[in-house]
Structures are given as structure tokens and as C-alpha cells.
Design an enzyme around this catalytic site. Structure first.
Site, PDB file in Angstrom:
ATOM      1  N   GLU A 108      -7.259  -0.397   0.556  1.00  0.00           N
ATOM      2  CA  GLU A 108      -7.942  -1.360   1.430  1.00  0.00           C
ATOM      3  C   GLU A 108      -6.866  -2.305   1.946  1.00  0.00           C
ATOM      4  O   GLU A 108      -6.437  -3.215   1.233  1.00  0.00           O
ATOM      5  CB  GLU A 108      -9.013  -2.131   0.630  1.00  0.00           C
ATOM      6  CG  GLU A 108     -10.173  -1.277   0.159  1.00  0.00           C
ATOM      7  CD  GLU A 108     -11.158  -0.950   1.282  1.00  0.00           C
ATOM      8  OE1 GLU A 108     -11.183  -1.669   2.297  1.00  0.00           O
ATOM      9  OE2 GLU A 108     -11.895   0.035   1.143  1.00  0.00           O
TER      10      GLU A 108
ATOM     11  N   GLY B 187       0.831  -1.214   0.000  1.00  0.00           N
ATOM     12  CA  GLY B 187       0.000   0.000   0.000  1.00  0.00           C
ATOM     13  C   GLY B 187       0.862   1.259   0.000  1.00  0.00           C
ATOM     14  O   GLY B 187       0.569   2.242  -0.680  1.00  0.00           O
TER      15      GLY B 187
ATOM     16  N   CYS C 274      -8.769 -10.529   5.417  1.00  0.00           N
ATOM     17  CA  CYS C 274      -8.250  -9.283   5.995  1.00  0.00           C
ATOM     18  C   CYS C 274      -8.955  -8.916   7.292  1.00  0.00           C
ATOM     19  O   CYS C 274      -8.373  -8.265   8.145  1.00  0.00           O
ATOM     20  CB  CYS C 274      -8.389  -8.150   4.982  1.00  0.00           C
ATOM     21  SG  CYS C 274     -10.074  -7.952   4.388  1.00  0.00           S
TER      22      CYS C 274
HETATM   23  P1  NAD Z   1      -0.062  -7.835  -1.636  1.00  0.00           P
HETATM   24  O1  NAD Z   1       0.000  -6.485  -1.052  1.00  0.00           O
HETATM   25  O2  NAD Z   1       1.163  -8.680  -1.607  1.00  0.00           O
HETATM   26  O3  NAD Z   1      -0.517  -7.780  -3.190  1.00  0.00           O
HETATM   27  C1  NAD Z   1      -1.628  -7.061  -3.638  1.00  0.00           C
HETATM   28  C2  NAD Z   1      -1.421  -6.630  -5.086  1.00  0.00           C
HETATM   29  O4  NAD Z   1      -0.261  -5.825  -5.176  1.00  0.00           O
HETATM   30  C3  NAD Z   1      -1.227  -7.783  -6.062  1.00  0.00           C
HETATM   31  O5  NAD Z   1      -1.985  -7.529  -7.224  1.00  0.00           O
HETATM   32  C4  NAD Z   1       0.263  -7.754  -6.357  1.00  0.00           C
HETATM   33  O6  NAD Z   1       0.566  -8.172  -7.674  1.00  0.00           O
HETATM   34  C5  NAD Z   1       0.614  -6.298  -6.199  1.00  0.00           C
HETATM   35  N1  NAD Z   1       2.015  -6.127  -5.780  1.00  0.00           N
HETATM   36  C6  NAD Z   1       2.778  -6.979  -5.062  1.00  0.00           C
HETATM   37  N2  NAD Z   1       4.013  -6.467  -4.865  1.00  0.00           N
HETATM   38  C7  NAD Z   1       4.036  -5.265  -5.476  1.00  0.00           C
HETATM   39  C8  NAD Z   1       5.018  -4.241  -5.620  1.00  0.00           C
HETATM   40  N3  NAD Z   1       6.237  -4.359  -5.085  1.00  0.00           N
HETATM   41  N4  NAD Z   1       4.687  -3.134  -6.315  1.00  0.00           N
HETATM   42  C9  NAD Z   1       3.463  -2.982  -6.840  1.00  0.00           C
HETATM   43  N5  NAD Z   1       2.482  -3.926  -6.732  1.00  0.00           N
HETATM   44  C10 NAD Z   1       2.763  -5.041  -6.062  1.00  0.00           C
HETATM   45  O7  NAD Z   1      -1.282  -8.556  -0.886  1.00  0.00           O
HETATM   46  P2  NAD Z   1      -1.772 -10.056  -0.985  1.00  0.00           P
HETATM   47  O8  NAD Z   1      -0.752 -10.961  -0.373  1.00  0.00           O
HETATM   48  O9  NAD Z   1      -2.259 -10.355  -2.342  1.00  0.00           O
HETATM   49  O10 NAD Z   1      -3.060  -9.996  -0.015  1.00  0.00           O
HETATM   50  C11 NAD Z   1      -2.963 -10.121   1.370  1.00  0.00           C
HETATM   51  C12 NAD Z   1      -2.988  -8.777   2.069  1.00  0.00           C
HETATM   52  O11 NAD Z   1      -4.083  -8.016   1.622  1.00  0.00           O
HETATM   53  C13 NAD Z   1      -3.179  -8.903   3.561  1.00  0.00           C
HETATM   54  O12 NAD Z   1      -2.387  -7.955   4.227  1.00  0.00           O
HETATM   55  C14 NAD Z   1      -4.656  -8.596   3.762  1.00  0.00           C
HETATM   56  O13 NAD Z   1      -5.008  -8.178   5.051  1.00  0.00           O
HETATM   57  C15 NAD Z   1      -4.871  -7.557   2.736  1.00  0.00           C
HETATM   58  N6  NAD Z   1      -6.285  -7.502   2.345  1.00  0.00           N
HETATM   59  C16 NAD Z   1      -7.043  -6.398   2.644  1.00  0.00           C
HETATM   60  C17 NAD Z   1      -8.388  -6.385   2.317  1.00  0.00           C
HETATM   61  C18 NAD Z   1      -9.294  -5.221   2.613  1.00  0.00           C
HETATM   62  O14 NAD Z   1     -10.400  -5.200   2.081  1.00  0.00           O
HETATM   63  N7  NAD Z   1      -8.896  -4.255   3.415  1.00  0.00           N
HETATM   64  C19 NAD Z   1      -8.941  -7.485   1.684  1.00  0.00           C
HETATM   65  C20 NAD Z   1      -8.135  -8.570   1.397  1.00  0.00           C
HETATM   66  C21 NAD Z   1      -6.801  -8.569   1.712  1.00  0.00           C
END
Ligand code: NAD
Length: 476
Positions: free
Chosen positions: A221, A204, A255
Site C-alpha cells: 500500500e 516498498g 496517502c
Molecule cells: P516509510 O516507507 O518510510 O516507512 C514505512 C515502514 O517501513 C515503517 O514501519 C518503517 O520502519 C519501515 N522502513 C523504513 N525504512 C526501511 C528500510 N530501509 N527497510 C525496511 N523497512 C523500512 O513510510 P512512512 O514515512 O512511515 O509513511 C509515509 C508514506 O507512506 C507515504 O509515501 C505515504 O503515501 C505512504 N502511505 C500509503 C498508504 C496507503 O494506504 N497506500 C497509507 C499511508 C501512507
């Protein structure tokens, strides 16, 4: 589905072309009427229903998720979001008239919601349909062109999403781009009007930094550790059942899963006993053979969870689990951890797996103080029959959402905003709040040619003009 062919990665050049083509249609798509958007949403809904079996199969192939759970936590949410938008879109899109202050005599003021333009949706893997297509519903309702990037970790589902979206929309309106980090980063170079990111707080931050280059607005999110409090007055049997459900659904990879639970010392034994009983009721004596119990998404996460549990054991924590992990299946059994240290990984990092630390307390001050000392969680759950305790906890903590006497269910309430605060997120999703995230709130004032309060106070200043200004200050 073994050996799914990997999509040829979309090149940066192609991404830039899609983006430019979408920019070219920004006003056309943004000026569509509510009826036109509703038509799109209905076709979207039909496509999801037609592809229901394929969706169930794809997610099962990705991490053995039970098809009923897929219906409940993926399809139901997205279709709920579509139906809600269809029902309310005309009203959301209507210009809202607002009242007029004295100085603006002779004007009529309206708030209108216009599309932001070209939006990017970056999705996580853990609810791959829900968290990719849910925001897309809001973006379509708000009249945006969109590039969607589903997660690279759920390949079967991401491929299917691409197939479904391509069957419904031209890429110069809505495009799906598959790929991992590199593709995300290429996308993040572009001057999107809005970026809707769901994922970890760590990524994020990267997204927000990239967005700052173009001052793109963001909805983040994010995740984190959502605490749960079970006080002495709670119905322990019900609390244990509802926490077990919230913890083990999606194998804890949610999440808003109850991350850890504070339980009053006097009811701790009763809670653990009931929690174990309900875990067996939900998944049988051996959850590894239960069709309802899915798996950890990949080896990295599997190892991370086991290492966190091992670290706690080495620090003296007591682990109660229903069987042993199975590495080649990425199976982690339902696990309770007692006497966990606050500085352990289990209590510092988001668990995102089927492991529940149970922390006893004597006085409600203890969980409140601990929650206050941490980042604002995405969710906070309270199990209690004591109104004073409930109010005390709510007023002295902050959280994205709170449910009293259940877990997770606020996700289904489209009349409420969904999202976190600071570390758990920025901006809100769902229903009107999702529509709003993808909309520019435009202020429009129509001034009469003849009657104008402002014209009346232009220089040169006189006694009468000053009187009118005084009145305007008084009757603001
Ligand atoms: P992540 O942050 O690893 O990945 C999310 C997205 O970001 C993916 O599409 C990925 O390709 C992209 N990404 C990964 N590394 C990146 C980088 N260095 N630069 C740019 N983009 C990049 O998350 P995840 O493992 O897919 O999901 C799990 C996390 O998401 C947990 O922390 C969970 O709590 C959170 N989550 C939040 C919600 C919500 O609604 N608030 C819902 C589901 C999951």
C-alpha cells in the site's frame, strides 16, 4: 508525553523465536472457525473502545492530532473494518461452489479461503492506529499468525498498540515488535507467507526485493501524487471546501490527500477565493492556534516541505499562505502555490504536507495528458457536473481509486477494494479484499469414484473419445 521510555529493541534472536513459535501454531490458528475469529474481533473492538482516551492522547502526543480527528480517521476506520468483518466473515469463509465444465463430468468444485500462515505487517506513521490495526483485522479474520511492526516515528502510539495487542493475544499468535529500519530489515529476512506493507514506494521496493528471496506474497500500500481536477462545470464552493478538508486533514500527511489540483482557467480565481474562505472556516484566521490543525511529524519532513515551497518561489511561483511556519512546532501553515513548474520538487515528489499547487488549464485534454504521462496515482479526484468530462477522465486515466465530487471518502467504503496500482501499490485492502489478501485461495475438486469425464478420454484414443473431446471444446 515527554520522555517516553524507549522499548528495549527486540533482538534478531527474539524475532526469530517469535516467528518459529508462530509457525508452530499456523494450522491451529488457521483452522479456527468463523465464530472463534469473530470472538477475537469482538474482544479487539472492545479493547479499542476501552482504550479510546489513551489512543487519542498517544496520537496527540505524537503529532498534535485533534482527538476528534483521531476518532474520525483512526478509530472509526478500524472499528468499521472490525464490524464489517464480523458481519461478513461466515460468508467469506464458506466454500464457494463453482460450475463444472463438461470434461470434468462427475466432479464438484469449490473455492476455499484458507489462511496464508504467518504474516508480517509493516506500518507507516501517518495514521498509526488505522494503518497498523486495520490490516491486522483482515489478517485475524483470515486466520493468520501475525508479527506487527508499527512505525518508529509515532512512539507513543506504537507503545500503546503493543500494550493493547499484548493484552489480547499471545505473542505466538500475534506479536508486536517495535523498532525502526534495522528491525524491519531483520523481519524481512524471514520466510513470511505474506507481507503487508504500507509506506513509501521507495521502501516498498526494498520490501518486495526482500520478499522475493522467499517468494512471500506481498500487499504494498504505497503513496504518490494523487491529482484532482476541478472543471468549469463544478460547484466551486463545494469543491473548494471538500478539497481543503482532504488536503489539510492530518496536516496533508495522508496517502490519498489531493496532492495538486488542476482548475479550469475560468474558475481559477473563484476556486482560490473559496479555498481560502473554507480554510479559514475549518481552521480560523490563524491555524497555528487551531486545535483541529495538527503538525508535521518530524524536522526532516518539516524542512523537506519548506524547501520544496522555497524552490518553487525561487522559480517564480506565487505562494499564498495563512501565516508563517514555526520551526520549533513543526508548523507549516495552509499554503497554496500558483504557477508552479512541473519539474519542481512540489510537482515531482509526494508533497505529504499542507501545500496545494493549483494548476490552471483550458482544455480537459491538458490534465488528462499530464496524468497519463505520470505514474498511476493512488487516488484521482474529479469535481464536475459534466458527465462527459467525468467519463472521459475516468476512461482515459488509471488510479487506485476515484471519487467524484469529494476527496478521501473512498477509504471508508469497505465494500470496495482500497489500494493502488504499480507505483502506488500492489494488491488491495479493506473488507473482503483485505481478507483475501491474507488468504490462500485454494481450489478443491471432489471427483466421483465412478463417473469421470477425464477417465472417459484416456488412451487409447478412439472415434468416440475424439467426439467427446470435440464436445468438451465446444461446451467449455
Ligand atoms: P516509510 O516507507 O518510510 O516507512 C514505512 C515502514 O517501513 C515503517 O514501519 C518503517 O520502519 C519501515 N522502513 C523504513 N525504512 C526501511 C528500510 N530501509 N527497510 C525496511 N523497512 C523500512 O513510510 P512512512 O514515512 O512511515 O509513511 C509515509 C508514506 O507512506 C507515504 O509515501 C505515504 O503515501 C505512504 N502511505 C500509503 C498508504 C496507503 O494506504 N497506500 C497509507 C499511508 C501512507
Amino acid at each position: 508525553m515527554e520522555g517516553i521510555s524507549t522499548a528495549p529493541a527486540t533482538s534478531t534472536l527474539e524475532i526469530n523465536e517469535i516467528f518459529e513459535r508462530q509457525r508452530g501454531r499456523l494450522y491451529e490458528i488457521g483452522n479456527t472457525s468463523a465464530s472463534e475469529r469473530i470472538k477475537k474481533l469482538k474482544r479487539f473492538q472492545d479493547a479499542l473502545i476501552d482504550n479510546k482516551e489513551k489512543i487519542r492522547e498517544a496520537i496527540h502526543n505524537d503529532f498534535l492530532k485533534n482527538p476528534n480527528e483521531t476518532d474520525l480517521t483512526e478509530l472509526l476506520s478500524v472499528i468499521g473494518e472490525i464490524k464489517h468483518a464480523i458481519r461478513h466473515l461466515k460468508q467469506w469463509m464458506r466454500p464457494h461452489k463453482v460450475s463444472t465444465p463438461l470434461l470434468l463430468l462427475g466432479t464438484k468444485s469449490f473455492l476455499t479461503y484458507e489462511s496464508k500462515g504467518v504474516a508480517l505487517i509493516l506500518a507507516p506513521w501517518n495514521f498509526p492506529i488505522n494503518l497498523t490495526l486495520g490490516p491486522l483485522v483482515s489478517a485475524i479474520a483470515a486466520g493468520n499468525c501475525v508479527i506487527v511492526k508499527p512505525s518508529e516515528l509515532t512512539k507513543h502510539t506504537s507503545r500503546l498498540i503493543k500494550h493493547i495487542v499484548e493484552s489480547l493475544f499471545d505473542a505466538d499468535e500475534i506479536a508486536v515488535v517495535e523498532g525502526g529500519k534495522e528491525i524491519s530489515q531483520a523481519l524481512l529476512q524471514l520466510p513470511f507467507n505474506h507481507i503487508f506493507f504500507t509506506g513509501s514506494p521507495k521502501i516498498g521496493r526494498i520490501v518486495m526485493e526482500a520478499a522475493s528471496k522467499h517468494l512471500s506474497s506481498v500487499t504494498l500500500e504505497l503513496g504518490g501524487k494523487s491529482p484532482t481536477i476541478v472543471d468549469k462545470s463544478a460547484d466551486i464552493n463545494i469543491a473548494a471546501r471538500r478539497i481543503a478538508w482532504g488536503k489539510f486533514l492530518n496536516n496533508g500527511q495522508t496517502c490519498i490527500a489531493p496532492d495538486y489540483v488542476f482548475v479550469h482557467e475560468d474558475v481559477k480565481e473563484e476556486f482560490v477565493e473559496n479555498f481560502r474562505k473554507h480554510t479559514v472556516k475549518l481552521y480560523g484566521n490563524d491555524p497555528s492556534v487551531s486545535e483541529a490543525y495538527c503538525r508535521i511529524i518530524n524536522n526532516g519532513h518539516y524542512q523537506r516541505i519548506l524547501e520544496a515551497v522555497e524552490e518553487s518561489t525561487s522559480q517564480g511561483a506565487e505562494v499564498i499562505s495563512t501565516g508563517k511556519p514555526i520551526s520549533d512546532e513543526k508548523y507549516v501553515p495552509p499554503t497554496i502555490v500558483m504557477n508552479v513548474k512541473f519539474d519542481s520538487k512540489l510537482m515531482q515528489e509526494e508533497i505529504f504536507g499542507p501545500v496545494l499547487p493549483v494548476i490552471p488549464f483550458d482544455n480537459i485534454e491538458e490534465p488528462i495528458k499530464l496524468i497519463q504521462s505520470r505514474e498511476i496515482p493512488l487516488a484521482l479526484y474529479i469535481f464536475s457536473k459534466n458527465k462527459r468530462n467525468i467519463n472521459e477522465i475516468i476512461s482515459r486515466t488509471r488510479a487506485g481509486g476515484t471519487v467524484v465530487n469529494h476527496s478521501l471518502i473512498h477509504f471508508y467504503q469497505n465494500n470496495l477494494p482500497f489500494g493502488g496500482s504499480n507505483e502506488s501499490g500492489i494488491g488491495k485492502a479493506h473488507g473482503f479484499f483485505g481478507f483475501r489478501a491474507f488468504s490462500n485461495e485454494r481450489a478443491i475438486i471432489k471427483q466421483s469414484l465412478f463417473l469421470s469425464g477425464v477417465d472417459a478420454v484416456m488412451p487409447p484414443y478412439t472415434k468416440w473419445k475424439q467426439k467427446f473431446i470435440n464436445l468438451a471444446i465446444r461446451w467449455l
